[in-house]
Design an enzyme around this catalytic site. Structure first.
Site, mmCIF file in Angstrom:
data_model
loop_
_atom_site.group_PDB
_atom_site.id
_atom_site.type_symbol
_atom_site.label_atom_id
_atom_site.label_comp_id
_atom_site.label_asym_id
_atom_site.label_seq_id
_atom_site.Cartn_x
_atom_site.Cartn_y
_atom_site.Cartn_z
ATOM 1 N N ASP A 80 0.828 -1.200 0.000
ATOM 2 C CA ASP A 80 0.000 0.000 0.000
ATOM 3 C C ASP A 80 0.874 1.267 0.000
ATOM 4 O O ASP A 80 1.846 1.353 0.757
ATOM 5 C CB ASP A 80 -0.813 -0.086 1.314
ATOM 6 N N GLY A 182 -6.594 8.281 8.615
ATOM 7 C CA GLY A 182 -6.657 8.488 10.058
ATOM 8 C C GLY A 182 -8.012 9.001 10.502
ATOM 9 O O GLY A 182 -8.930 9.190 9.687
ATOM 10 N N GLY A 212 -8.542 5.797 3.291
ATOM 11 C CA GLY A 212 -8.968 6.547 4.470
ATOM 12 C C GLY A 212 -10.338 6.116 4.955
ATOM 13 O O GLY A 212 -11.172 6.941 5.324
ATOM 14 N N ASN A 233 -9.951 0.830 1.989
ATOM 15 C CA ASN A 233 -8.795 0.566 2.860
ATOM 16 C C ASN A 233 -9.068 1.002 4.296
ATOM 17 O O ASN A 233 -9.510 2.127 4.531
ATOM 18 C CB ASN A 233 -7.575 1.344 2.367
ATOM 19 N N ILE A 234 -8.744 0.101 5.211
ATOM 20 C CA ILE A 234 -8.928 0.385 6.642
ATOM 21 C C ILE A 234 -7.616 0.118 7.374
ATOM 22 O O ILE A 234 -7.069 -0.994 7.305
ATOM 23 C CB ILE A 234 -10.015 -0.552 7.253
ATOM 24 N N ASN A 235 -7.141 1.125 8.067
ATOM 25 C CA ASN A 235 -5.934 0.937 8.867
ATOM 26 C C ASN A 235 -6.125 1.469 10.293
ATOM 27 O O ASN A 235 -6.030 0.719 11.269
ATOM 28 C CB ASN A 235 -4.734 1.620 8.193
ATOM 29 N N THR A 236 -6.451 2.753 10.416
ATOM 30 C CA THR A 236 -6.518 3.371 11.748
ATOM 31 C C THR A 236 -7.497 2.656 12.684
ATOM 32 O O THR A 236 -7.201 2.479 13.869
ATOM 33 C CB THR A 236 -6.900 4.859 11.620
#
Ligand code: 13P
Length: 295
Positions: A80, A182, A212, A233-236
């Protein structure tokens, strides 16, 4: 097992989104894949450049391999926001299913030049490529005007997308339509420009990615999926669930060198809570994205 391109086409046709869930260690992968085993969705495990340097490119590929084999589920791996062709080539050679070239800070023609190089290299090895046109911020207050309208300079322009896609045959395209990476601590919630998304998707056939995904209003995400978003997309959300739960697990009984054999210094005991917390986040997202039982 069917390849990632098959699932992207399926997502586009059936109007659901494949979740990309980022990780930086094995415990998070365990939580993500536990959710996947429950819900039977195609998923993409994601590593940013930083995450992949910490985990190791080959180690990330080895995790994907073992989990794919063990579960029989369509689990893919994406590099990514790669900023250089060289690093993305390393990821391709290590065995990633997909690479994302983020040339969004470059002038469009430079972005096109490097994207072409990445596509040429990756496609020879059957690896999927995501390009990016438009900029994502990480600082919500910088990218938004009043009333949380994204500033025009950060929004993807339709003519730039058409110019880019005329010259680069990426399999997926990330567009900036109001999200930021975030979660904003002052409570700014992204205000998606679905009008711009619809304008873009009416003119092209390439599946689109929404970056985001954390903190984005649920109804907006549902509408975005109906308007051409095929991957989110998922991160935080994952990081936050993991760390909050880990802190809680450690607070009452901080690990102590004196507590040999005790639960508080036994990682597999205090890591189960964070793994479960990640699983919960990922299950919620898979359901929201409509990718449950789409294998
Ligand atoms: P969030 O951290 O907002 O979930 O964004 C993740 C992302 O877009 C990774 O590419």
């Amino acid at each position: 097992m069917k390849n990632l391109k098959h699932y992207l086409q399926k997502a586009q046709k059936e109007k659901f989104a494949i979740g990309q869930f980022n990780f930086s260690d094995w415990s998070q992968v365990k939580g993500i894949v536990a959710a996947n085993q429950n819900l039977k969705a195609p998923i993409i495990l994601g590593t940013s450049e930083g995450e992949s340097r910490f985990v190791g490119l080959q180690e990330a590929v080895a995790m994907r391999n073992v989990l794919r084999k063990k579960t029989g589920l369509p689990i893919f791996l994406n590099l990514d926001h790669g900023k250089s062709a060289e690093y993305l080539k390393e990821a391709v050679l290590a065995g990633y299913d997909m690479v994302h070239f983020d040339g969004s800070k470059l002038p469009l023609d430079e972005n096109i030049k490097i994207s072409k190089e990445v596509v040429k290299f990756a496609h020879k090895k059957g690896v999927v490529v995501e390009g990016e046109v438009g900029r994502f911020g990480t600082d919500a207050s910088r990218i938004y005007e009043e009333k949380f309208e994204i500033k025009e300079e950060y929004l993807t322009k339709v003519e730039d997308v058409l110019h880019y896609l005329k010259q680069v045959s990426v399999d997926l395209l990330a567009v900036s339509i109001g999200t930021f990476h975030g979660i904003d601590i002052s409570g700014i919630s992204p205000n998606l420009r679905l009008d711009r998304l619809q304008e873009i998707s009416a003119r092209i056939k390439t599946p689109l990615t929404l970056h985001g995904g954390s903190g984005t209003p649920i109804e907006d995400m549902k509408k975005a999926i109906q308007s051409g978003i095929c991957k989110i997309n998922i991160n935080t959300d994952i990081r936050s669930a993991f760390v909050k739960s880990l802190k809680k697990a450690l607070e009452p009984n901080p690990p102590s060198a004196l507590a040999g054999g005790g639960g508080e210094i036994t990682p597999y005991k205090y890591l189960q809570g964070p793994i479960d917390a990640v699983q919960m986040v990922v299950e919620e997202r898979i359901k929201l994205f409509g990718s449950e039982n789409k294998i």
